[in-house]
Design an enzyme around this catalytic site. Structure first.
Site, short mmCIF file in Angstrom:
data_model
loop_
_atom_site.label_atom_id
_atom_site.label_comp_id
_atom_site.label_asym_id
_atom_site.label_seq_id
_atom_site.Cartn_x
_atom_site.Cartn_y
_atom_site.Cartn_z
CG HIS A 202 -111.81 3.15 10.63
ND1 HIS A 202 -111.84 2.75 9.32
CD2 HIS A 202 -110.88 2.38 11.23
CE1 HIS A 202 -110.97 1.77 9.14
NE2 HIS A 202 -110.36 1.53 10.28
N1 UDP Z 1 -116.92 -3.78 8.08
C1 UDP Z 1 -118.15 -4.21 8.55
N2 UDP Z 1 -119.07 -3.29 8.93
C2 UDP Z 1 -118.86 -1.95 8.85
C3 UDP Z 1 -117.59 -1.52 8.34
C4 UDP Z 1 -116.64 -2.45 7.97
O1 UDP Z 1 -118.40 -5.41 8.62
O2 UDP Z 1 -119.74 -1.17 9.21
C5 UDP Z 1 -115.92 -4.80 7.70
C6 UDP Z 1 -115.43 -4.68 6.30
O3 UDP Z 1 -116.32 -5.30 5.40
C7 UDP Z 1 -114.07 -5.38 6.38
C8 UDP Z 1 -113.62 -5.03 7.78
O4 UDP Z 1 -114.77 -4.62 8.49
O5 UDP Z 1 -114.21 -6.78 6.29
C9 UDP Z 1 -112.61 -3.92 7.70
O6 UDP Z 1 -112.38 -3.42 8.95
P1 UDP Z 1 -112.00 -1.90 9.25
O7 UDP Z 1 -112.44 -1.06 8.12
O8 UDP Z 1 -112.50 -1.60 10.61
O9 UDP Z 1 -110.40 -1.96 9.37
P2 UDP Z 1 -109.19 -1.90 8.35
O10 UDP Z 1 -109.43 -2.92 7.29
O11 UDP Z 1 -109.10 -0.51 7.84
O12 UDP Z 1 -108.00 -2.24 9.18
#
Ligand code: UDP
Length: 368
Positions: A202
């Site tokens: 993403h």
């Molecule tokens: N997550 C979730 N469902 C999904 C994808 C990710 O619950 O379909 C959770 C994941 O387990 C983690 C969090 O979202 O706890 C991470 O968020 P994201 O990947 O959107 O952002 P980043 O960590 O890259 O900032």
């Protein structure tokens, strides 16, 4: 103490959950949701599954471009925070809500606490890197997940108000995994019966660039096992705009709830991701991870041998789709002991913080 907590995007809901509960034992927390992520799948379900209190204020700043979003958040946050008579403002991680919350706190002369401070990808083309660097330099208290983050901050001249507390995402992870596993939606339950890989993409650098997105997806063409792909709304939008089809081996899913996501992570053979949170959760779960980025701020998981950088190179990713990553023998505790929220609370209740709060009140009073 009167604390304002600002959240807005999916990872922040996970980060706020355990700390919010700990804070509310003896303090008042006003939870502000900027609205960066706003629908059931990306927001509401997280509040429900993680037992987070409903936001006191929801600013409804939705899906507009990064600069416009930050601008709108600044305007709205300033308006709602000013009358609250807060002692301090807490932001976490590296989202646009983190940046906007940090700037507004300092514009209003309020002490600022940054949870998950001191992370660096050293890639200033990433909006997240701009956000985290800026907020670290603005914050009065920088609370880090480990000693390496303290050293990175020191290298940039930030030495006061820095504490190692561990990772609140690990606290949330341990709590969630101690609960019974959730019922998986029918297509997911069916798909996880046989070995599978898990994919999330993403980040702007990957999904806003047709060539990179295409290169990543191509790596999974003719994959030897199904690749479960919960699709972030931004990614879904770009797939449509770019007219990109998914290879047949990729099983497209709606974004999953947190508990469902952790279940899939635990059962996956390999996790392919560009998410900061998912890289860490792969480590918590003891599942090998391939990071679809050229650099990561979670270098500790790479150094430990559990995370491998493949960028958006079809060839580099394909090597892991076909090959088998043997889990390294050790998984040292890189993210604390699952008591990060309590350690953060201890810092917030310390004489040091009391001093910062009192000094800021004096400065504000002098300006009135
Ligand atoms: N997550 C979730 N469902 C999904 C994808 C990710 O619950 O379909 C959770 C994941 O387990 C983690 C969090 O979202 O706890 C991470 O968020 P994201 O990947 O959107 O952002 P980043 O960590 O890259 O900032």
């Amino acid at each position: 103490m009167n604390v304002v907590s600002i959240v807005g995007a999916r990872p922040e809901f996970v980060q706020v959950a355990v700390l919010s509960r700990a804070l509310r034992r003896d303090h008042t927390e006003i939870l502000i949701h900027t609205g960066q992520h706003y629908d059931v799948a990306m927001s509401e379900r997280f509040f429900e599954q993680l037992g987070i209190a409903q936001p006191d204020l929801d600013l409804g700043v939705g899906g507009i471009s990064t600069s416009a979003q930050v601008g709108e958040m600044l305007r709205k946050l300033a308006g709602v925070i000013e009358p609250l008579d807060a002692d301090l403002v807490i932001v976490r991680g590296d989202t646009n809500s983190t940046l906007a919350g940090g700037l507004v706190a300092k514009h209003l002369l309020l002490p600022l606490v940054h949870v998950e401070a001191g992370m660096r990808s050293h890639d200033r083309t990433m909006p997240e890197e701009i956000n985290r660097v800026t907020v670290d330099h603005l914050a009065d208290l920088n609370l880090t997940t480990d000693a390496a983050a303290v050293a990175r901050l020191a290298a940039e001249g930030i030495t006061g108000g820095v504490h190692v507390c561990g990772d609140v995402m690990y606290d949330a992870y341990l709590e969630a995994r101690a609960r019974p596993e959730p019922m998986l939606p029918a297509p997911v339950a069916e798909a996880v019966r046989t070995p599978f890989d898990l994919l999330t993409v993403h980040r702007s650098e990957n999904v806003d660039d047709r060539v990179r997105l295409r290169a990543i997806l191509d790596a999974f063409a003719a994959a030897p096992r199904p690749v479960l792909f919960p699709i972030h709304p931004r990614t879904r939008l770009r797939l449509g705009e770019f007219g990109l089809e998914l290879p047949a081996e990729i099983v497209a899913l709606e974004p999953l709830g947190y508990l469902e996501m952790l279940t899939l992570e635990a059962r996956a053979r390999t996790i392919f991701t560009d998410s900061g949170g998912v890289q860490r959760e792969a480590y918590f779960a003891g599942v090998p991870c391939v990071t679809l980025r050229d650099r990561t701020e979670w270098t500790n998981t790479v150094d430990a041998g559990w995370n491998h950088l493949a960028g958006a190179s079809t060839e580099a990713i394909r090597q892991y789709v076909y090959g088998t990553l043997a889990p390294p023998p050790d998984r040292p505790p890189l993210f604390g002991d699952g008591d990060a929220a309590e350690r953060i609370l201890a810092v917030l209740e310390s004489d040091e913080t009391r001093g910062i709060v009192a000094e800021a009140r004096k400065v504000r009073a002098a300006r009135r």
